[in-house]
Design an enzyme around this catalytic site. Structure first.
Site, PDB file in Angstrom:
ATOM      1  N   LYS A 256     -62.979 103.641   4.246  1.00 35.01           N
ATOM      2  CA  LYS A 256     -63.925 104.908   4.574  1.00 35.01           C
ATOM      3  C   LYS A 256     -64.913 105.183   3.318  1.00 35.01           C
ATOM      4  CE  LYS A 256     -61.707 105.699   8.246  1.00 35.01           C
ATOM      5  NZ  LYS A 256     -62.209 104.999   9.574  1.00 35.01           N
TER       6      LYS A 256
ATOM      7  N   TYR B 253     -57.212 102.022   3.016  1.00 30.18           N
ATOM      8  CA  TYR B 253     -58.732 102.959   3.678  1.00 30.18           C
ATOM      9  C   TYR B 253     -59.294 103.544   3.255  1.00 30.18           C
ATOM     10  CZ  TYR B 253     -57.638 106.663   7.169  1.00 30.18           C
ATOM     11  OH  TYR B 253     -58.236 107.767   8.582  1.00 30.18           O
TER      12      TYR B 253
ATOM     13  N   ASP C 160     -59.056  99.297  24.141  1.00 30.49           N
ATOM     14  CA  ASP C 160     -58.171  99.049  23.028  1.00 30.49           C
ATOM     15  C   ASP C 160     -57.769  98.048  23.087  1.00 30.49           C
ATOM     16  OD1 ASP C 160     -56.024  99.367  21.079  1.00 30.49           O
ATOM     17  OD2 ASP C 160     -56.843 101.632  21.555  1.00 30.49           O
ATOM     18  N   ILE C 161     -56.888  97.463  22.499  1.00 29.26           N
ATOM     19  CA  ILE C 161     -56.222  96.448  21.934  1.00 29.26           C
ATOM     20  C   ILE C 161     -55.338  95.996  23.180  1.00 29.26           C
ATOM     21  CG2 ILE C 161     -54.360  96.674  19.838  1.00 29.26           C
ATOM     22  CD1 ILE C 161     -56.674  93.501  19.855  1.00 29.26           C
ATOM     23  N   ARG C 162     -54.527  96.853  23.654  1.00 30.18           N
ATOM     24  CA  ARG C 162     -53.911  96.545  24.471  1.00 30.18           C
ATOM     25  C   ARG C 162     -53.566  98.413  25.292  1.00 30.18           C
ATOM     26  NH1 ARG C 162     -51.078  98.050  19.975  1.00 30.18           N
ATOM     27  NH2 ARG C 162     -50.667  95.961  19.755  1.00 30.18           N
TER      28      ARG C 162
ATOM     29  N   GLY D 159     -60.127 102.304  20.619  1.00 36.01           N
ATOM     30  CA  GLY D 159     -59.512 102.373  20.059  1.00 36.01           C
ATOM     31  C   GLY D 159     -58.660 103.927  20.969  1.00 36.01           C
TER      32      GLY D 159
ATOM     33  N   ILE E 238     -54.853 115.649  11.550  1.00 38.78           N
ATOM     34  CA  ILE E 238     -54.586 115.309  12.312  1.00 38.78           C
ATOM     35  C   ILE E 238     -53.653 116.070  13.206  1.00 38.78           C
ATOM     36  CG2 ILE E 238     -56.125 115.546  14.895  1.00 38.78           C
ATOM     37  CD1 ILE E 238     -57.815 115.486  12.572  1.00 38.78           C
TER      38      ILE E 238
ATOM     39  N   GLY F   5     -55.118 105.071  20.738  1.00 35.51           N
ATOM     40  CA  GLY F   5     -54.739 106.025  19.375  1.00 35.51           C
ATOM     41  C   GLY F   5     -54.502 107.666  19.577  1.00 35.51           C
ATOM     42  N   GLN F   6     -54.039 107.640  18.415  1.00 40.17           N
ATOM     43  CA  GLN F   6     -54.694 109.842  18.512  1.00 40.17           C
ATOM     44  C   GLN F   6     -55.120 110.967  18.664  1.00 40.17           C
ATOM     45  OE1 GLN F   6     -53.294 111.251  14.757  1.00 40.17           O
ATOM     46  NE2 GLN F   6     -52.537 113.322  15.028  1.00 40.17           N
TER      47      GLN F   6
END
Ligand code: AKB
Length: 318
Positions: A146, A142, A34-36, A8, A172, A11-12
């Site tokens: 978690k 979500y 990552d996935i892409r 990942g 964040i 991502g951010q």
């Protein structure tokens, strides 16, 4: 050198984490995935692999290929998106974690970082100075993923001795990489819209106070908990982490110091209910005591840094 895999990475948080770990440990020792594919900087600064975070086989393939010993699992579906796609959110957030924990249990890797979130708390948790250990009845998919994930981390640590470390991120805030699908995303979008258009329509009401943190601090915490001596990491579910708490009205006021005509309007949507279920201020004294967590940025210094950087990087505003 024990090689590091970031799942990942585009991502951010993954983007900023990849940059920091490559700086600290050498580009060739940090494998981004990552996935892409990611942006130019990510792709050109070190090794990159396409990885579906839910595929244990693919993760293992990459771990073996690069002789990876540490994994930072940053892939996740955040609060607002997971409310739209509950099954997919659960599947991504849980399957990826269990895959990585299993690889650690099977001794392919030595150490795991997994991010939890303040979303583990719900309407029945104390909202002010939310303690490390308290009632946790999240109202989002979500949050449920978690809480469950935290208990899996603790279980693998207790039962199989897996060295897994985790922190509960607040919202964040960053300017270089953008969030997607979270309830706290407004606090990033607001800076971009203020500089682009001089106005912003906020999807939360003006007095919605939420715990937040500048990306620099979040990366510092992530890197430091991974560096800490194992005996110092006493909590193996996840640590509360806090820096600043502010409302949309307060962040708008700070922005007005740089853009006096900036205008904010409020149009709360379904994310208001999510935000209302979360803490206002979090007690992170356990992280401060156990492994020396300290934040550096407040709302004023963060706003200055973001606005200065966005003005320098106008290409990000187009
Ligand atoms: C979200 O808003 O979903 C995330 C989080 C608080 O974990 N930023």
């Amino acid at each position: 050198m024990n090689k590091i895999l970031i799942i990942g990475a585009c991502g951010q948080i993954g983007t900023a984490l990849t940059e920091k770990l490559r700086e600290d440990y050498g580009n060739e020792n940090v494998i981004a995935s990552d996935i892409r594919e990611g942006g130019k900087e990510m792709m050109e600064s070190g090794p990159f692999e396409i990885v579906d975070a839910t595929s244990k086989e693919r993760i293992l393939e990459v771990v073996k290929k690069h002789e990876v010993k540490q994994v930072y699992l940053m892939a996740a579906m955040l609060s607002a998106t997971a409310e739209k796609y509950p099954q997919k959110g659960w599947e991504l957030n849980m399957t990826s974690l269990l895959a990585v924990l299993d690889l650690a249990k099977e001794k392919y890797i030595d150490k795991v970082f997994w991010p939890s979130s303040m979303a583990v708390f719900g309407s029945t948790s104390p909202k002010i100075n939310t303690p490390q250990q308290t009632i946790m009845e999240p109202t989002t998919v979500y949050g449920i993923s978690k809480v469950a994930g935290e208990h899996w981390c603790n279980y693998y640590h207790e039962k199989y001795g897996v060295d897994v470390r985790s922190i509960r991120y607040p919202g964040i805030i960053s300017w270089k990489s953008l969030p997607g699908g979270g309830t706290t995303d407004y606090a990033v979008d607001i800076y971009f819209e203020a500089l682009k258009k001089g106005s912003f329509e906020c999807f939360l009401s003006e007095d919605t106070r939420l715990p937040m943190m500048y990306m620099e601090d979040a990366i510092d915490a992530t890197v430091n908990i991974m560096k800490a001596n194992p005996e110092c990491v006493k909590t193996r579910t996840s640590y509360n982490l806090a820096a600043i708490s502010f409302t949309p009205k307060e962040i708008a006021q700070e922005i007005k110091n740089y853009i006096p005509d900036f205008e904010i309007t409020y149009k709360p949507d379904f994310r208001q209910d999510i935000a209302d279920s979360w803490p206002r201020i979090i007690d992170d004294s356990a992280a401060r005591k156990d492994w020396g967590w300290e934040h550096a940025y407040d709302l004023t210094s963060m706003t200055k840094d973001i606005i200065t950087n966005l003005k320098k990087h106008e290409e990000l505003l187009s």
